[in-house]
Enzyme design. Structure first.
Site, PDB file in Angstrom:
ATOM      1  N   MET A   1      95.107 -11.130 -35.257  1.00 20.43           N
ATOM      2  CA  MET A   1      95.276 -12.231 -34.328  1.00 20.43           C
ATOM      3  C   MET A   1      93.881 -12.776 -34.057  1.00 20.43           C
ATOM      4  SD  MET A   1      97.123 -12.158 -30.598  1.00 20.43           S
ATOM      5  CE  MET A   1      96.298 -10.651 -30.110  1.00 20.43           C
TER       6      MET A   1
ATOM      7  N   ARG B   1     100.941  -7.231 -25.124  1.00 18.89           N
ATOM      8  CA  ARG B   1     100.587  -6.737 -23.787  1.00 18.89           C
ATOM      9  C   ARG B   1     101.452  -5.548 -23.392  1.00 18.89           C
ATOM     10  NH1 ARG B   1      99.342 -12.690 -20.985  1.00 18.89           N
ATOM     11  NH2 ARG B   1      97.186 -12.769 -21.779  1.00 18.89           N
TER      12      ARG B   1
ATOM     13  N   HIS C   1      91.175  -5.895 -23.383  1.00 18.73           N
ATOM     14  CA  HIS C   1      91.734  -6.743 -24.441  1.00 18.73           C
ATOM     15  C   HIS C   1      93.171  -7.161 -24.177  1.00 18.73           C
ATOM     16  CE1 HIS C   1      93.417  -3.271 -27.189  1.00 18.73           C
ATOM     17  NE2 HIS C   1      93.555  -2.987 -25.928  1.00 18.73           N
ATOM     18  N   GLU C   2      93.595  -8.161 -24.928  1.00 21.01           N
ATOM     19  CA  GLU C   2      94.911  -8.802 -24.771  1.00 21.01           C
ATOM     20  C   GLU C   2      95.114  -9.321 -23.345  1.00 21.01           C
ATOM     21  OE1 GLU C   2      96.147  -9.346 -27.475  1.00 21.01           O
ATOM     22  OE2 GLU C   2      95.229  -7.794 -28.706  1.00 21.01           O
ATOM     23  N   GLY C   3      94.074  -9.898 -22.772  1.00 26.11           N
ATOM     24  CA  GLY C   3      94.131 -10.429 -21.416  1.00 26.11           C
ATOM     25  C   GLY C   3      93.568  -9.424 -20.436  1.00 26.11           C
TER      26      GLY C   3
END
Length: 612
Positions: free
Chosen positions: A165, A320, A464-466
């Site tokens: 990604m 997430r 990571h991932e927000g």
């Protein structure tokens, strides 16, 4: 079957959660899962446990000590043990397990699929790029053309190729509207390419996990970029973002490799933990290669122009949930290690009213109340976090295979809970890993044990991932306000139903405590937004999320305890103990977090930068 301390701990926990609490037997009566049974699901998890014990656990420390390295030819080399783990994982079919048979899948329930991720995540989460590969393929299956599905997604689900990604850029970070990667049409025939509208991609991406390695020949990058208007300008908002499939190796419409694409490695990022999977910076279209005779990375548009962020969030929301599950899994690994250590390590003697009997043998440290406190905290954090993530997975199954009413309610609950599922395990299982080191004392601080590596691996999950703060802004800034609180009301129905069942199960005091805590969440939500000023409300979004998350976890623990109260399962006693610990030691913390959100405390917003 190969059995280790970790596998002995994980499998019974999963057995209770799936069989006793989440009612897997009822889920399997749905038409979508008619080919599966409780026995076949148990066999699947047993196989995962066996492969994890044989291939993942032995490679865990090796992958940390032998970091990915760049070879003379520019390739990134991983240790042989990582290759063995990937081959075992790939060849068994774990990547495709939840997907349709047409793509090599077993059409497993999502909750069983993610239960296997607990096993692998606790045994060696940093070994192979499985999560992003499967998520990449799932996005293409949801939004790609039939050809893109057959060529790219199918190869990824077979593990012949892996996926990434590619969102972040050095100067943009999480502010995706500011990305500078551009996509320009590639020739007058760009709309006629069988693999999708063809573009030339130019730009750099940062923090890309698994973007260069020697596990597979081809790597499929999903890249966010903006398509310039005819006058050369771009939409400055996220509405201008499109999504492209950019493979490392270009292929023909049948998936046969043609030539190297113009995608090159800038360098590796050297990380605190999670060292087994390379983290990279990539250049797209820098001229290192000349596909189709000229520079510029070739990418294939997914869906419509400008729809890239919505499509990517299909992947992000699933990621997430998986990050929350990964955090829970690493926490569980540390707990299992420190619990085993505490039962074997002898030190000290109990103090009685007569003092210590120095002639008596030393006792295992698990006999000391403070050690039990730290172990109970780990149990409540880690096993509660696993339960929360698998609850979300069960909602995913309801969303896709349940009745219309079940699907609608599951969608609402998932929308609200996703920030919590990602953030709560990431924060509190980090604390669990810290407690694992503390239980083991000096031994836990050495590299003789994995406790210190678990902590290092875990630290990434709040980032990571927000990031943690982004999840908090999403929760308080958006999720709780959707349709005038409709998502909150959906969760409230389930919380209050648990409270009713708890009274019937002899847990009236805990029922009252949870109901009061939930009322405090609702009051804090209203108070935070009393001025309707986002700066007022969101300055304390993170404490709000901490309080909200703890109330959600109290609900999960009480719901588990209700099930345990009438169960003969070997895990039942532990479930009640974890609930009692959480209500005695953790739930009282909620008031302080929600209070600063309620009064819209301004100290953090108002402090001058020079005073920091």
């Amino acid at each position: 079957m190969t059995t280790t301390v970790l596998q002995k701990h994980a499998l019974p926990v999963l057995d209770f959660l799936l069989g006793e609490w989440l009612e897997l037997d009822q889920l399997l009566t749905r038409n979508a899962f008619e080919e599966h049974s409780l026995d076949s699901c148990q066999d699947y998890l047993a196989a995962a446990s066996d492969i994890a014990a044989k291939f993942f656990e032995p490679a865990q420390r090796i992958s940390d000590l032998q970091e990915p390295r760049v070879a003379a030819d520019g390739s990134v080399v991983l240790p042989p043990e990582s290759h063995a783990a990937w081959e075992a994982y790939r060849s068994f079919g774990f990547l495709s397990a939840r997907h349709a048979q047409a793509f090599g899948g077993l059409e497993l329930p999502r909750v069983v699929d993610l239960a296997s991720h607990v096993i692998f995540g606790s045994s060696g989460a940093n070994l192979v790029p499985s999560m992003l590969t499967e998520a990449n393929a799932a996005l293409i299956l949801a939004h790609g053309t039939e050809r893109q599905k057959r060529v790219f997604a199918h190869a990824e689900l077979e593990g012949r190729w892996t996926g990434t990604m590619a969102m972040s850029e050095s100067e943009a970070g999480s502010s995706l509207s500011d990305i500078t990667t551009r996509a320009s049409v590639d020739g007058s025939d760009h709309d006629e390419d069988p693999l999708g509208p063809r573009y030339r991609i130019r730009g750099t991406k940062m923090w890309i996990s698994g973007a260069e390695h020697d596990l597979t020949d081809n790597i499929v990058h999903l890249v966010l970029a903006k398509i310039p208007r005819p006058d050369g300008t771009v939409d400055p908002s996220t509405r201008g973002i499109s999504l492209f499939i950019v493979p490392k190796l270009l292929v023909d419409p049948d998936g046969n490799v043609l030539e190297r694409n113009d995608v090159s490695l800038i360098g590796l990022n050297h990380k605190l933990g999670n060292r087994g999977i390379p983290n990279t910076s990539l250049a797209f279209g820098a001229g290192a290669w000349h596909p189709r005779g000229r520079e510029g990375a070739i990418g294939y548009l997914v869906g419509a122009p400008g729809d890239g962020l919505r499509q990517m969030f299909h992947m992000m929301n699933a990621a997430r949930t998986e990050i929350g599950l990964a955090a829970a899994s690493v926490g569980l690994a540390g707990y299992a290690l420190s619990l085993d250590y505490a039962k074997q390590r002898r030190q000290g003697r109990p103090t009685t009213t007569s003092g210590k009997d120095t002639s008596a043998s030393q006792v295992p440290i698990v006999e000391h109340a403070d050690v039990r406190r730290m172990l109970l905290a780990q149990k409540a954090y880690t096993e509660g976090a696993v339960a929360l993530a698998l609850y979300a997975a069960r909602l995913m199954d309801d969303e896709t295979t349940g009745s219309v009413a079940q699907a609608e309610e599951a969608s609402e609950l998932l929308d609200l809970l996703t920030p919590v599922v990602k953030s709560w395990p990431s924060e509190w299982c980090l604390e669990a890993n810290s407690l694992a080191i503390q239980v083991m004392g000096g031994a836990g601080y050495t590299r003789d044990y994995l406790a210190e590596q678990y902590w290092r691996d875990q630290r990434l999950n709040m980032i990571h991932e927000g990031t943690h703060g982004i999840q908090a802004l999403d929760l308080l800034g958006r999720k709780v306000r959707i349709r005038d609180g409709a998502l909150l009301r959906a969760l409230e129905r389930r919380v209050l139903h648990t409270c009713e069942r708890a009274v019937e199960s002899g847990l009236a005091e805990e029922s009252r405590s949870l109901a009061q805590a939930w009322a405090a969440v609702l009051a804090a939500t209203d108070a935070a937004w009393a001025t309707n000023d986002p700066q007022d409300a969101l300055a304390n979004a993170t404490p709000y999320m901490q309080g909200f998350g703890h109330v959600v976890m109290a609900w999960i623990h009480l719901d588990l305890a209700v099930t345990a109260s009438s169960s003969s399962h070997a895990q039942a006693g532990g479930r009640l103990a974890a609930m009692r610990y959480f209500f005695a030691y953790e739930l009282p913390k909620v008031g302080a977090w929600l209070e600063v959100a309620s009064r819209r405390e301004s100290v953090c917003r108002d402090v001058a930068a020079d005073d920091l």
